[in-house]
Design an enzyme around this catalytic site. Structure first.
Site, PDB file in Angstrom:
ATOM      1  N   GLU A 152      13.610  -6.080   4.288  1.00  0.00           N
ATOM      2  CA  GLU A 152      13.000  -7.293   3.711  1.00  0.00           C
ATOM      3  C   GLU A 152      12.759  -8.411   4.641  1.00  0.00           C
ATOM      4  O   GLU A 152      13.398  -9.758   4.259  1.00  0.00           O
ATOM      5  CB  GLU A 152      13.787  -7.823   2.249  1.00  0.00           C
ATOM      6  CG  GLU A 152      13.812  -6.564   1.409  1.00  0.00           C
ATOM      7  CD  GLU A 152      14.455  -7.278  -0.167  1.00  0.00           C
ATOM      8  OE1 GLU A 152      14.660  -8.502  -0.213  1.00  0.00           O
ATOM      9  OE2 GLU A 152      14.124  -6.400  -1.035  1.00  0.00           O
TER      10      GLU A 152
ATOM     11  N   GLU B  76      14.501   0.511  -2.443  1.00  0.00           N
ATOM     12  CA  GLU B  76      15.591  -0.030  -3.553  1.00  0.00           C
ATOM     13  C   GLU B  76      14.833  -0.082  -4.790  1.00  0.00           C
ATOM     14  O   GLU B  76      13.369  -0.650  -4.718  1.00  0.00           O
ATOM     15  CB  GLU B  76      15.853  -1.490  -2.820  1.00  0.00           C
ATOM     16  CG  GLU B  76      16.775  -1.594  -1.909  1.00  0.00           C
ATOM     17  CD  GLU B  76      17.295  -3.000  -1.462  1.00  0.00           C
ATOM     18  OE1 GLU B  76      17.149  -3.680  -2.369  1.00  0.00           O
ATOM     19  OE2 GLU B  76      17.567  -3.335  -0.261  1.00  0.00           O
TER      20      GLU B  76
END
Ligand code: NOJ
Length: 487
Positions: A203, A392
């Site tokens: 991320e 995720e």
């Protein structure tokens, strides 16, 4: 009801407890999983996993020579963490990892995504490695393999060595990128004899902006836009250097790719014009990281929009950044942009999100299951990849422990069921999604929220460290056993 077990036996085995519900995970195996409902199955060999990250679960921040990370420092700044907690102890996973691997096994997962804490392996970020730090990951990997679970390793999940922040300003400097490449080479050389899949940075889209733009993640800075863009560029460069390091120092055949919280765009209404607009939006809204990684170019629209704040870079850097990857890891939780076609600008218009849009227990976690259909589908088309992993997906919930000791998280099951149905829709159309990592195996330290936001399939009592399967653990176990969406 299977013909192997009578109704009476079934009721007895399942215990049909006070609440009338069979024991979640850990129940006696009643019968083999039934075949999935027609049209809900995933492709054979689909990888089902769960995920965690080092700072969020390990604890043991001062053990065995680990150096300090930027999060160790950040959590101590008063007011930064909502409930005043830290990751000092977290899930004590550093010493309970065997117990936790048993939980993964109970779910029937064939894969587990974890991250290596850079300051465990290199306490100062560079220089002398700390063999005891690496040993932990050797033990973890061996224990996973012993239990038939494939380790999927993330190199960077935000716990930057504090020393690199102090000496170079962290990701503000390309020095940190180069040192990251060396660290990646070291990890690859020592672990890819057993680890087949490596994610580079987790991320960038969050840690750059939250950490350097609005100061709500470590290192807590609020820099101007030009610097933020430069830091994002540096993170892409770090990714590219890590890809090259894994190729050069890892076992031949090791696969490597990003794990990015892609800015998730979907058509507001499914018409050919809007779908085309969503495709353009996905490329442009991810122009600062994923698109440059996948194409080696910043788009014209991206550079025009950034104007004087555009990052400075060389062609040689773009080449490194776009080193070919083996897969695309996408963290997909909430829809970011519902778009419609427009004859203005690049050809799309993101719509404002109404206040009343439904969300889960975390405000930001809007419920938009079709996001996990559209984003991989459009991403595969734009970037021509044949392997996407959902690195995720999941949700927090209030997860109250009831008087019978159980957690009936039907909200999480609702969320997962809807997202998985849409993911199945994608795979059934041939979208190349090859696996799914549910966030998270167990409740853990949720950054700015501390221990307050629970994302786990297993509930964790952070005083006693007792792990208890929530009802969603049974749900996921059934999904895995049937290789189907659980609808
Ligand atoms: C993304 C991050 O990678 C992870 O660390 C975080 O806990 C989850 N999202 C949930 O917010």
């Amino acid at each position: 009801m299977s013909d192997k077990v009578s109704r009476r036996q079934f009721a007895k085995i399942a215990g049909l407890s006070a609440a009338g519900i069979a024991n979640p995970v850990g129940a006696v195996e009643v019968n083999p999983a039934p075949p999935p409902r027609a049209g809900t199955g995933f492709p054979a060999g689909f990888v089902w996993g769960t995920a965690t990250s080092s700072y969020q679960v390990e604890g043991a921040v001062n053990e065995d020579g680990r150096g300090a990370s930027i999060w160790d420092k950040f959590v101590r700044i008063p007011g930064k963490i909502e409930d005043g907690t830290t990751g000092d102890r977290a899930n004590e996973h550093y010493r309970r990892y065997k117990e936790d691997i048993a939980l993964i096994k109970e779910l029937g997962c064939k894969a587990y995504r974890f991250s290596v804490a850079w300051p465990r392996v290199f306490p100062d970020g560079d220089g002398k490695p700390n063999p005891k730090g690496l040993d932990f990951y050797n033990r973890l990997v061996d224990e996973l393999l012993k239990n038939g679970i494939e380790p999927w390793l993330t190199l960077y999940h935000w716990d930057l060595p504090q020393s690199l922040q102090d000496r170079f300003g962290g990701w503000r400097s390309t020095e940190t990128c180069k040192i990251f490449g060396d660290y990646a080479a070291y990890v690859a050389a020592h672990l890819t004899d057993r680890v087949n899949n490596v994610f580079t940075l987790n991320e960038s889209g969050r840690f750059v902006y939250f950490g350097y733009g609005i100061g709500i993640d470590a290192p807590g800075l609020t820099l101007p836009q030009a610097e933020i863009n430069q830091i994002r560029h540096n993170s892409a460069l770090a990714h590219g250097l890590a890809v090259q390091a894994v190729r050069a120092h890892g076992r031949h055949g090791t696969r490597v790719g990003p794990a990015e919280n892609i800015d998730a765009c979907a058509p507001a209404i499914d018409t050919p014009e809007n779908v085309r607009a969503a495709e353009i939006a996905l490329r442009e809204m991810n122009g600062g990281y994923l698109n440059v990684i996948m194409t080696g170019q910043y788009t014209e629209a991206f550079l025009k929009f950034a104007g004087a704040n555009a990052p400075k870079y060389t062609d040689a850097e773009l080449k490194i950044i776009s080193s070919p990857v083996d897969f695309l890891g996408l963290n997909i939780y909430a829809p970011q942009n519902y778009v419609v076609a427009s004859d203005q600008g690049a050809g799309f218009m993101p719509l404002p999100i109404p206040k009343s849009f439904p969300h889960m227990n975390s405000d930001w976690l809007r419920v938009g299951p079709e996001t996990i259909y559209w984003v991989p589908k459009l991403a595969a088309k734009i970037w021509k990849t044949d392997a996407i992993y959902i690195s995720e997906n999941g949700t927090s919930g209030d997860d109250v422990v009831r008087p019978d000791g159980k957690i009936y998280d039907t909200d999480r099951i609702m969320y997962l069921r809807n997202y998985l149905a849409q993911l199945q829709r994608a795979t059934s159309e041939g979208v190349p999604v090859r696996g799914y990592f549910l966030w998270s195996l167990m409740d853990n330290f949720e950054w700015v929220y501390g221990l307050n936001k629970r994302f786990g399939l297993y509930h964790v009592n952070f005083d006693t460290q007792v792990r208890t399967p929530k009802l969603s653990a049974s749900f996921y176990r059934n999904v895995i056993a049937t290789n189907a969406a659980g609808v």
